[in-house]
Write a protein that holds these residues in place. Structure first.
Motif, PDB file in Angstrom:
ATOM      1  N   ASN A  64       0.832  -1.207   0.000  1.00  0.00           N
ATOM      2  CA  ASN A  64       0.000   0.000   0.000  1.00  0.00           C
ATOM      3  C   ASN A  64       0.866   1.256   0.000  1.00  0.00           C
ATOM      4  OD1 ASN A  64      -2.469  -1.542   0.287  1.00  0.00           O
ATOM      5  ND2 ASN A  64      -1.829  -1.910   2.402  1.00  0.00           N
ATOM      6  N   ILE A  65       0.926   1.915  -1.163  1.00  0.00           N
ATOM      7  CA  ILE A  65       1.783   3.086  -1.277  1.00  0.00           C
ATOM      8  C   ILE A  65       1.328   4.206  -0.348  1.00  0.00           C
ATOM      9  CG2 ILE A  65       0.483   4.108  -3.192  1.00  0.00           C
ATOM     10  CD1 ILE A  65       4.346   4.121  -2.647  1.00  0.00           C
ATOM     11  N   GLU A  71       3.634  12.486   3.192  1.00  0.00           N
ATOM     12  CA  GLU A  71       4.272  13.798   3.037  1.00  0.00           C
ATOM     13  C   GLU A  71       5.426  13.961   4.025  1.00  0.00           C
ATOM     14  OE1 GLU A  71       3.007  18.502   3.171  1.00  0.00           O
ATOM     15  OE2 GLU A  71       1.566  17.018   2.418  1.00  0.00           O
ATOM     16  N   GLY A  72       6.595  14.310   3.483  1.00  0.00           N
ATOM     17  CA  GLY A  72       7.754  14.553   4.322  1.00  0.00           C
ATOM     18  C   GLY A  72       8.494  13.315   4.797  1.00  0.00           C
ATOM     19  N   ALA A  95       3.106  10.748  -5.966  1.00  0.00           N
ATOM     20  CA  ALA A  95       4.350  11.036  -5.251  1.00  0.00           C
ATOM     21  C   ALA A  95       4.630  12.530  -5.199  1.00  0.00           C
ATOM     22  CB  ALA A  95       5.512  10.295  -5.913  1.00  0.00           C
ATOM     23  N   LEU A  96       4.438  13.216  -6.313  1.00  0.00           N
ATOM     24  CA  LEU A  96       4.688  14.653  -6.350  1.00  0.00           C
ATOM     25  C   LEU A  96       3.774  15.402  -5.389  1.00  0.00           C
ATOM     26  CD1 LEU A  96       5.076  15.160 -10.216  1.00  0.00           C
ATOM     27  CD2 LEU A  96       6.919  15.165  -8.514  1.00  0.00           C
ATOM     28  N   VAL A 100       7.331  15.079  -2.644  1.00  0.00           N
ATOM     29  CA  VAL A 100       8.532  14.238  -2.697  1.00  0.00           C
ATOM     30  C   VAL A 100       9.121  14.311  -4.102  1.00  0.00           C
ATOM     31  CG1 VAL A 100       9.363  11.850  -2.608  1.00  0.00           C
ATOM     32  CG2 VAL A 100       7.742  12.666  -0.882  1.00  0.00           C
ATOM     33  N   ASN A 101      10.438  14.489  -4.184  1.00  0.00           N
ATOM     34  CA  ASN A 101      11.118  14.434  -5.474  1.00  0.00           C
ATOM     35  C   ASN A 101      11.013  13.021  -6.040  1.00  0.00           C
ATOM     36  OD1 ASN A 101      12.400  17.170  -5.427  1.00  0.00           O
ATOM     37  ND2 ASN A 101      13.428  16.324  -3.631  1.00  0.00           N
TER      38      ASN A 101
END
Length: 349
Positions: A64-65, A71-72, A95-96, A100-101
């Motif tokens: 589960n992503i 965040e962070g 992800a963005l 997050v890069n």
């Protein structure tokens, strides 16, 4: 100084390979892994890799992503899933939006503006809104048949014609690549796959051609590519693929970029599992006609699997340092092996 924190999304051949490399680097740590393969879910990353954890914290592989990437929680997400921008887009967007890069292995993400300009613009917008950077890279596209070509033109006063040829082995790559290349199919199945678009062959010619052209100021008015089966006369087996004698061991890809109706960029890329079994030896070759003419040869090929892994790992500091937005390999500092403490390559903002 805190370590650079990494989450890996996708723990197949590429994702697990990146983990192995990162565990040998100083100043960086893996804080999460997302993978849906039932054989890996719930296991400690170190157990799956066959590496002693020592005093390091366990990293349990989670399907589960939403639980892995918050965040962070990290500085960079290495997204080792998909080949196509459209398929990768929802994951990259997720992800963005977690600020997050992202570094993606999706081949089309090496230069998404080539075939998906609207999605490229959307990713750029999302990244900028969240103050982060996204890059697609790998060995090819990402370096051998595009960025390296661009670098070599730097010593020329005039460029007339470019040919990039990569003769490589598919053996290091995972099941997804085997499927894309048609490894193991009959010739009839392969030809049907080409006709109906279920076989992609090498993904990235359009991206490489557009990257080169944009970098040196050529305007591409037409792009074409072709696929032909490489048929084996002996049984060939790699870690993730098998081709019986008489079936397809790989694909011979060719592509052309036209400028003012004339072929200016030629791409030649035969790739197959275990090529040496029938006397094919790998290599990378770049020929640039102009002033002065440039001819480059690397034999054998730069290993595709390790090369992709290394490119993603080595670009981590450059992505962290970059201004927010969608970046490509011609936007960032040249890749180089990170042999020291990775934190020392970070520019504090």
């Amino acid at each position: 100084m805190e370590n650079i924190k990494i989450v890996i999304w996708g723990f197949g051949a590429m994702g697990s390979g990146m983990a192995k490399v990162l565990l040998k680097k100083k100043g960086v740590e893996i804080v999460g892994v997302c993978d849906r393969n039932k054989a890996r879910v719930g296991k400690d990353m170190y157990e799956v890799l066959g590496i002693e954890r020592g005093e390091r914290k366990p990293v349990i592989i989670n399907p589960n992503i939403e639980e892995v990437l918050t965040e962070g929680c990290c500085d960079v997400c290495l997204c080792a899933t998909d080949s196509f921008t459209k398929e990768a887009f929802p994951r990259l967007k997720f992800a963005l939006e977690k600020k997050v890069n992202v570094i993606s292995t999706a081949e089309e993400m090496a230069y998404p503006q080539a075939q998906n300009p609207e999605l490229a613009a959307e990713l750029d917008k999302i990244a900028k809104e969240n103050g982060v950077t996204i890059l697609g890279t790998g060995i090819n596209p990402g370096l051998i048949m595009d960025l390296l070509v661009v670098c070599l033109t730097g010593c020329m006063t005039d460029v007339e014609y470019i040919q990039a040829k990569r003769v490589n082995s598919l053996s290091p790559f995972g099941p997804a690549v085997m499927e894309e290349q048609g490894v193991g199919l009959t010739v009839e199945e392969f030809n049907k796959g080409v006709e109906n678009g279920t076989l992609s062959g090498h993904v990235g010619f359009a991206e490489s051609v557009k990257m080169i052209a944009d970098a040196i100021g050529w305007k591409i008015d037409k792009f074409e590519q072709q696929m032909a089966p490489i048929v084996t006369s002996v049984d060939r087996k790699s870690k993730y693929g098998f081709a019986a004698a008489g079936n397809v061991a790989g694909v011979n890809m060719t592509g052309q970029g036209y400028v003012n109706g004339e072929v200016k960029i030629d791409m030649i890329h035969p790739q197959q599992i275990e090529p040496e079994m029938e006397g094919t030896y790998t290599g990378d070759y770049i020929t640039i006609k102009g002033t002065p003419e440039v001819n480059m040869s690397i034999k054998p090929e730069v290993d595709g699997g390790l090369g992709t892994i290394a490119m993603c790992v080595n670009m981590i500091p450059h992505v962290i340092n970059a201004e927010p937005g969608l970046k490509t390999m011609i936007d960032l500092p040249v890749p180089r092996a990170i042999m020291g403490d990775m934190r020392e390559f970070i520019k504090r903002k």
